[in-house]
Design an enzyme around this catalytic site. Structure first.
Site, PDB file in Angstrom:
ATOM      1  N   GLY A   1     -23.880  17.801  -6.586  1.00  0.00           N
ATOM      2  CA  GLY A   1     -24.789  18.947  -6.504  1.00  0.00           C
ATOM      3  C   GLY A   1     -24.009  20.230  -6.302  1.00  0.00           C
ATOM      4  O   GLY A   1     -23.431  20.792  -7.231  1.00  0.00           O
ATOM      5  N   GLY A   2     -23.950  20.685  -5.055  1.00  0.00           N
ATOM      6  CA  GLY A   2     -23.346  21.970  -4.715  1.00  0.00           C
ATOM      7  C   GLY A   2     -21.991  22.226  -5.369  1.00  0.00           C
ATOM      8  O   GLY A   2     -21.775  23.296  -5.962  1.00  0.00           O
TER       9      GLY A   2
ATOM     10  N   GLY B   1     -26.223  17.748   0.423  1.00  0.00           N
ATOM     11  CA  GLY B   1     -26.217  19.170   0.764  1.00  0.00           C
ATOM     12  C   GLY B   1     -25.918  19.450   2.222  1.00  0.00           C
ATOM     13  O   GLY B   1     -26.125  20.559   2.701  1.00  0.00           O
TER      14      GLY B   1
ATOM     15  N   TRP C   1     -27.283  20.794 -11.173  1.00  0.00           N
ATOM     16  CA  TRP C   1     -27.326  22.211 -10.762  1.00  0.00           C
ATOM     17  C   TRP C   1     -28.545  22.541  -9.898  1.00  0.00           C
ATOM     18  O   TRP C   1     -28.654  23.645  -9.376  1.00  0.00           O
ATOM     19  CB  TRP C   1     -27.317  23.103 -12.011  1.00  0.00           C
ATOM     20  CG  TRP C   1     -25.943  23.382 -12.527  1.00  0.00           C
ATOM     21  CD1 TRP C   1     -24.821  22.616 -12.341  1.00  0.00           C
ATOM     22  CD2 TRP C   1     -25.540  24.515 -13.305  1.00  0.00           C
ATOM     23  NE1 TRP C   1     -23.745  23.202 -12.962  1.00  0.00           N
ATOM     24  CE2 TRP C   1     -24.156  24.364 -13.562  1.00  0.00           C
ATOM     25  CE3 TRP C   1     -26.208  25.616 -13.809  1.00  0.00           C
ATOM     26  CZ2 TRP C   1     -23.433  25.302 -14.301  1.00  0.00           C
ATOM     27  CZ3 TRP C   1     -25.483  26.544 -14.551  1.00  0.00           C
ATOM     28  CH2 TRP C   1     -24.105  26.384 -14.783  1.00  0.00           C
ATOM     29  N   LYS C   2     -29.484  21.608  -9.806  1.00  0.00           N
ATOM     30  CA  LYS C   2     -30.730  21.873  -9.055  1.00  0.00           C
ATOM     31  C   LYS C   2     -31.358  23.173  -9.568  1.00  0.00           C
ATOM     32  O   LYS C   2     -31.259  23.472 -10.754  1.00  0.00           O
ATOM     33  CB  LYS C   2     -30.454  21.908  -7.551  1.00  0.00           C
ATOM     34  CG  LYS C   2     -29.664  20.673  -7.109  1.00  0.00           C
ATOM     35  CD  LYS C   2     -29.625  20.466  -5.636  1.00  0.00           C
ATOM     36  CE  LYS C   2     -28.807  19.217  -5.323  1.00  0.00           C
ATOM     37  NZ  LYS C   2     -28.891  18.775  -3.955  1.00  0.00           N
TER      38      LYS C   2
HETATM   39  P1  PGA Z   1     -24.739  17.681  -2.979  1.00  0.00           P
HETATM   40  O1  PGA Z   1     -26.007  17.153  -3.805  1.00  0.00           O
HETATM   41  O2  PGA Z   1     -23.515  17.294  -3.787  1.00  0.00           O
HETATM   42  O3  PGA Z   1     -24.934  19.167  -2.900  1.00  0.00           O
HETATM   43  O4  PGA Z   1     -24.772  17.000  -1.668  1.00  0.00           O
HETATM   44  C1  PGA Z   1     -25.992  15.937  -4.475  1.00  0.00           C
HETATM   45  C2  PGA Z   1     -27.307  15.731  -5.169  1.00  0.00           C
HETATM   46  O5  PGA Z   1     -28.328  16.202  -4.658  1.00  0.00           O
HETATM   47  O6  PGA Z   1     -27.363  15.097  -6.240  1.00  0.00           O
END
Ligand code: PGA
Length: 245
Positions: free
Chosen positions: A222-223, A165, A7-8
């Site tokens: 991530g996203g 990202g 989720w960052k």
């Molecule tokens: P992303 O990020 O799926 O948004 O590209 C992946 C990650 O940073 O682990």
């Protein structure tokens, strides 16, 4: 297969609640292993919500010491105490924005394992490194200290920095090549196979192709993991052979 939601620095308590209400019932039918990694303050809530479900909880970083005068840092032993069972280490955002090195990442991973946590150790080249033909040299260097870790509690995530990202995922050929290299390297260092996840712009639309690529044991997302429906759609795109684990 293994699916890790990173989720960052996004999310909130109410978002986590709604997310779990939507995702967790679906996991009852799901053959995959699922790990949710929200920001630190949401870990205890995530552990509570995920109890008895198919999902485990992980943190996005940890310190390498058990305790000490390290203001603002979090001990892996404390993470384990919250009920988290995983931690992401060496993410490229840590490497690029917060001075993470191969040495500090390995030290964090070692401490995390000592605390009983499973580690998702991230590696991956930048665009400049790929264009300079340095991809394998970078991966070799980033994995150099992984022989010190317990392979039973280790997963490596191949995340090309240029794919994170950006909406530009690596091609299946690039993924296959990098995963084969990392798998061979880990086998040499640890004497056994270690699962390798792909990460970098994984979405429901490209997940089928990426997850069918040889050497891919799952995804670090991530996203697209911030939305329960799209995270679940990614899992559903996995090849049918994906057994639990
Ligand atoms: P992303 O990020 O799926 O948004 O590209 C992946 C990650 O940073 O682990």
């Amino acid at each position: 297969m293994l699916f890790v939601a990173n989720w960052k620095m996004y999310g909130s308590a109410s978002q986590l609640l709604a997310y779990c209400e939507r995702l967790l019932p679906q996991l009852e039918q799901c053959p995959h292993t699922v790990v949710l990694c929200p920001p630190y303050p949401l870990l205890a809530q995530a552990v509570m919500l995920c109890a008895g479900s198919g999902a485990a909880v992980g943190a996005q970083n940890c310190h390498w010491a058990r305790e000490g005068a390290f203001t603002g840092e979090v001990s892996p032993f404390l993470l384990a105490e919250t009920g988290a069972s995983w931690v992401i280490v060496g993410h490229s955002e840590r490497r690029q924005l917060f001075g993470e090195s191969d040495d500090t990442a390995a030290a964090r991973a070692q401490a995390a394992q000592e605390a009983g946590l499973n580690v998702v150790f991230c590696v991956g080249e930048t665009l400049a490194q790929r264009q300079a033909g340095e991809t394998f040299a970078v991966l070799e260097k980033q994995t150099a200290l992984l022989g010190k870790l317990d392979p039973e509690r280790l997963v490596v995530a191949y995340e090309p920095v240029w794919a994170i990202g950006t909406g530009h995922n690596a091609t299946p050929e690039q993924v296959a090549e990098a995963h084969a290299f990392i798998l061979g390297r880990l086998e040499g260092l640890t004497g056994q196979g270690v699962p390798v996840l792909y990460g970098g712009s994984v979405k429901p639309q490209n997940a089928g192709e990426l997850l069918s690529t040889p050497g891919v044991a799952g995804a670090l997302v991530g996203g697209a993991s911030l939305d329960a429906a799209s995270f679940y759609a990614i899992m559903q795109a996995a090849p049918a052979t994906g057994a639990k684990g």
